[in-house]
Design an enzyme around this catalytic site. Structure first.
Site, short mmCIF file in Angstrom:
data_model
loop_
_atom_site.label_atom_id
_atom_site.label_comp_id
_atom_site.label_asym_id
_atom_site.label_seq_id
_atom_site.Cartn_x
_atom_site.Cartn_y
_atom_site.Cartn_z
N ASP A 152 0.75 -1.23 -0.12
CA ASP A 152 -0.14 -0.12 0.12
C ASP A 152 0.83 1.29 -0.15
OD1 ASP A 152 -2.42 1.80 0.67
OD2 ASP A 152 -1.48 1.73 2.43
N ASP A 175 -7.12 -1.59 4.38
CA ASP A 175 -6.07 -2.67 3.84
C ASP A 175 -6.61 -3.69 4.46
OD1 ASP A 175 -4.55 -0.87 2.53
OD2 ASP A 175 -3.34 -0.33 4.43
#
Length: 749
Positions: A423, A629
């Site tokens: 990420d 996430d």
């Protein structure tokens, strides 16, 4: 417990107790950790009774343990065995008294002493297994030693003048006990780092009373809300926050980061860390099992006691191994007893290539002797230790480097990864963006300051890193009703103005803006996104009303970490909800291939990307820190979260980095690869040892005493090979730091 078979017996016994959900048995630590099903509460005594019925003793953790040098301990067994064995070895090997009748009686007494004391533990274990309808290592040791001893007793009382095997019977018990002693001491080394953690938190603290005076109290007397005084050099006893003062704190024991962390009012403090430079006043927030140190220790213990799927192979083999060995031993005895010429012929041929047997060469003496050797050399202890001892060493080595491994399965999965997906925000970048520029396109009758206030009011409802720079406490708060945060996209709400209600959104352009942008606005966006900046849009009724340019700089070691991962053969991808141009600019800055950069993704699309890579044959590790996430962390083969990640992200992860330093990711993956390689090596050598040793013993080329020594050495080889994992990790970390230093120099130039 002495081996994997013992652990299985304890596990099976405890699982039969109603209300037991999971059982984790740690052979080196001699403990069993039990998780109960919700709404059930079997008493501790019920659990203890189940273990006792399986043939073992048990007591709650914390109960007084027996003295180390107790009867039945490995230290006692080895001492008694050596006291008896050394004189017999001297008599037979130095003075040549092996066939002397007087010596036979002395050897009988000494061997009987060993059998009745040191050997009792093996007989007890074998009887325990027999009652359970199972056989294990104790069965093999008992059969082998008893066969040699019983044959020698028959020879002694029947007046035989041949060589007897009292020394071999005593040597079997002594050498196997010695192997266990060395194994247990080597295994204890694997827990040293964990014990060091346990000793970090002090036992007392200086509590500040309401009248302003201070008192020294046990840590157990502290409660949340208490004020504790920390002097320079004091180790912090419990978790808390700074209530007064400024100082630097050494948190290396938790994070692995050597540089001290500056602390001021409101910032967190963790038990076990060291206050360095100035006096602090701390308000207690967590004590006992709720502290960060206690949670870390518990997580490491759970990981050490967990089982990897590769362990099933060793378990399956061990379950059928002992009966097969007994059959081979019986066949060996019949071969040497009924067809000695044939057996001797094979022995002679092999001896010409290898070495010659020193045992009896014919008759039932040879039959019992060589059958005992088969039983002894085939002890499956090394197979049972192969996986758990490597997991224990690997998880401890990881913890020492600031990496928490959730369980053995996570360690195994880490060793199979070939793709790392990052990420962007807060993971590859600092997660602290700054506001660089703004552009407003206010609707008719709306002032720019009102738009700024709307954005500030909405941003204050979110903890997302991109929302924080938009909050301006100087601006008047605007009334925004309804709406909320849309994970991975932005914020929604209703703005009431002059009797009309307007839908407002603050977030990514693709999501917030429904009407095409004007050319000047698009040019403004293109200019900044080409410079790795992010754009947050404020829309009113679907039309762009404000554009906020934010830039979140890459972490200092991010580029070097990516470069090292690529060099080591990993495919490195980046995924972000940011715009395409911004994402590509950041990817280029970090050295990530453009075709491995995915922009404008929502949380469900992140997990879909992970699934897409998995379907193409990749084994994916996902590294993230936010709530958005969590789906990707769950979907990935390996989820990696940092300590400052959201609770949801941490719960979804397999590995947790105790600092925000992604430079430890190559260390974690290399350590995991090494752990998996060690497990495979351990299993290979355990199988190889038996595959070679059993046929040699059956053909008369291995004596029972040599087999006992070889069995002990095989255990030690497995344990020693696992302990080498403690040396892993520092080289890779140094390489990243060196690369990072070079990067910083280039930037300064």
């Amino acid at each position: 417990m002495t081996c994997g078979n013992c652990a299985r017996k304890v596990t099976d016994a405890l699982r039969k107790v109603e209300g037991v959900a999971t059982v984790q048995v740690d052979v080196p630590g001699n403990t069993a950790t039990i998780t109960l099903s919700t709404g059930t509460s079997p008493s501790p005594q019920t659990l203890i009774n189940a273990v006792v019925e399986a043939g073992f003793g048990a007591k709650p953790v914390g109960a007084n343990r027996a003295a180390r040098f107790a009867i039945g301990s490995w230290e006692f067994n080895v001492t008694v065995g050596l006291v008896a064995l050394v004189p017999m070895m001297a008599a037979e090997w130095v003075f040549g008294l092996g066939t002397n009748p007087t010596y036979h009686w002395v050897a009988f007494v000494l061997a009987l002493l060993v059998q009745g004391t040191a050997g009792w533990q093996f007989y007890k274990g074998a009887w325990r297994g027999l009652k359970q309808g199972k056989s294990d290592m104790d069965t093999l040791v008992s059969l082998g030693s008893s066969a040699a001893f019983a044959f020698s007793v028959w020879g002694l009382f029947s007046g035989q003048t041949m060589h007897l095997y009292f020394m071999d019977a005593a040597a079997i018990v002594t050498l196997v006990s010695l192997g266990h002693l060395m194994e247990s001491r080597a295994s204890a080394n694997a827990e040293k780092s964990l014990h060091a953690l346990l000793k970090l938190a002090p036992q007392t603290a200086r509590r500040k009373k309401l009248n302003g005076t201070e008192e020294e109290v046990p840590v157990s007397a502290l409660h949340p809300g208490d004020l504790v005084v920390l002097r320079p050099g004091d180790r912090i006893a419990v978790d808390g926050t700074v209530a007064g003062g400024d100082s630097s704190v050494d948190e290396s024991m938790l994070t692995g980061e050597s540089l001290p962390v500056e602390k001021s009012i409101g910032q967190p403090l963790y038990g076990g860390t060291l206050n360095q430079s100035a006096r602090l006043l701390m308000r207690v927030t967590a004590v006992g099992e709720k502290s960060a140190l206690a949670r870390i220790i518990q997580l490491v213990r759970e990981a050490q006691q967990s089982r990897a799927s590769i362990q099933r192979l060793g378990d399956q083999v061990s379950n059928v191994f002992v009966p097969i060995v007994v059959v081979i031993a019986v066949a060996t005895a019949l071969w040497w007893g009924l067809a000695p010429a044939s057996a001797q012929a094979v022995n002679t041929v092999l001896g010409g290539w290898l070495w010659h047997s020193m045992g009896p060469t014919s008759g039932w003496a040879a039959a019992i002797y060589h059958a005992a050797a088969v039983l002894i050399i085939a002890c499956p202890c090394a197979m049972g230790l192969a996986t758990p001892i490597a997991i224990m060493a690997g998880t401890n080595a990881a913890a020492r480097r600031g990496i928490l491994v959730r369980d053995g399965a996570a360690l195994e999965k880490s060793g199979l990864i070939n793709t790392v997906l990052f990420d962007k925000t807060g993971t590859l970048t600092l997660g602290k963006p700054s506001l660089l520029a703004t552009e407003f396109m206010p609707p008719k009758g709306v002032e720019v300051e009102t738009l700024r206030a709307i954005a500030s009011t909405m941003a204050s409802r979110s903890t997302h890193p991109l929302s924080q720079p938009l909050i301006d406490p100087k601006l008047k708060e605007i009334e925004i009703s309804g709406g909320g945060e849309v994970r991975g996209s932005g914020l929604t709400g209703d703005w009431h103005n002059l009797g009309a209600t307007h839908a407002v959104r603050l977030g990514s352009i693709r999501w917030a803006v429904a009407v095409p942008l004007s050319e000047p606005a698009q040019a403004f966006i293109d200019y900044w996104t080409a410079r790795a900046a992010s754009v947050v849009a404020l829309s009113v009724d679907g039309r762009a009303a404000g554009l906020f340019i934010l830039r979140d700089d890459a972490k200092p070691g991010a580029a070097a970490t990516v470069a090292l991962l690529i060099k080591e053969g990993y495919d490195v991808h980046m995924v972000t909800g940011d715009q395409e141009q911004t994402a590509r600019a950041v990817g280029a800055q970090l050295g990530i291939p453009q075709n491995f950069v995915r922009a404008g993704t929502r949380p469900d699309e992140k997990s879909a990307l992970v699934r897409e890579l998995q379907e193409s044959g990749q084994r994916v590790a996902f590294v993230g820190d936010g709530i958005n996430d969590a789906p990707a962390l769950e979907q990935a083969d390996l989820g990696i979260a940092i300590l400052k990640a959201s609770d949801v992200a941490r719960e979804s992860a397999d590995l947790i980095l105790l600092n925000s330093d992604i430079e430890t990711i190559p260390v974690a993956l290399n350590l995991a690869r090494a752990s998996l390689r060690t497990i495979k090596q351990n299993l290979f050598w355990a199988f190889f040892y038996n595959a070679v040793g059993v046929p040699l013993a059956a053909c008369g080329l291995m004596s029972p005493m040599l087999g006992a020594a070889a069995m002990g050495l095989s255990d030690l080889l497995v344990v020693g090979n696992s302990l080498l994992l403690f040396r892993m990790g520092t080289v890779k970390k140094a390489q990243v730091l060196a690369s990072n230093a070079e990067t910083c120099t280039l930037k300064q130039t």
